[in-house]
Design a protein around this motif. Sequence first.
Motif, PDB file in Angstrom:
ATOM      1  N   LYS A  93       0.861  -1.177   0.000  1.00 31.27           N
ATOM      2  CA  LYS A  93       0.000   0.000   0.000  1.00 31.27           C
ATOM      3  C   LYS A  93       0.905   1.236   0.000  1.00 31.27           C
ATOM      4  O   LYS A  93       1.934   1.239   0.680  1.00 31.27           O
ATOM      5  N   GLY A  95       2.739   4.524   0.968  1.00 36.95           N
ATOM      6  CA  GLY A  95       3.001   5.204   2.236  1.00 36.95           C
ATOM      7  C   GLY A  95       2.678   6.676   2.097  1.00 36.95           C
ATOM      8  O   GLY A  95       3.568   7.486   1.850  1.00 36.95           O
ATOM      9  N   ASN A 133       1.397   2.204   8.494  1.00 43.54           N
ATOM     10  CA  ASN A 133       1.163   3.651   8.527  1.00 43.54           C
ATOM     11  C   ASN A 133       0.635   4.044   9.908  1.00 43.54           C
ATOM     12  O   ASN A 133       0.499   3.196  10.799  1.00 43.54           O
ATOM     13  N   CYS A 139       1.720  -1.514   5.063  1.00 40.70           N
ATOM     14  CA  CYS A 139       2.098  -0.890   3.794  1.00 40.70           C
ATOM     15  C   CYS A 139       3.195  -1.656   3.063  1.00 40.70           C
ATOM     16  O   CYS A 139       3.276  -1.586   1.843  1.00 40.70           O
TER      17      CYS A 139
END
Length: 161
Positions: A93, A95, A133, A139
């Motif tokens: 994912k 950042g 996160n 992430c």
Amino acid sequence: MIISQNTLKWVMRFYPPLFFQRIWVQKFENEFRSCTVKLSKSFLNKNYNGSIFGGTIYAATDPFYALLFDQLMQRRGFKVRVWLKSASIQYLKPGRSTLYFTITVTDDMLNEAEHALRTIGKFVKAYPMEITNKNGELCATVMNEVYIRNLHQGETPRVAY
């Protein structure tokens, strides 16, 4: 060289490859059994898409298992050379905000390394890391392969992180 947790924290905070990428060691704890690191997003490490540059995330994970194992093994009386042998990362994912990770060296990890150093003279093993996160969302995941070996008599120890 054996140093205090606080000294190493401040040395790492101002170590240029980490400092300029906004990689901040928050703390070393439990006599070097764990380390918590924060990656702050800034114009210095932001990519084209507005998230933290993947190289910054990768660089943030590089030295910490080696540092922890080096300090822990020295405190157990070993003269060792420790470095990161290899690493792999999976970005899950973007950042888009500050990222965090904590690594912990357990008794089992230390005992396994010590046994290998006493019997075959070197230890190589990969350990996982999870980068999250500020909301706790995963992430990235990283596998860092740590290499530890006893220094042979007459070899000059050098810091190699």
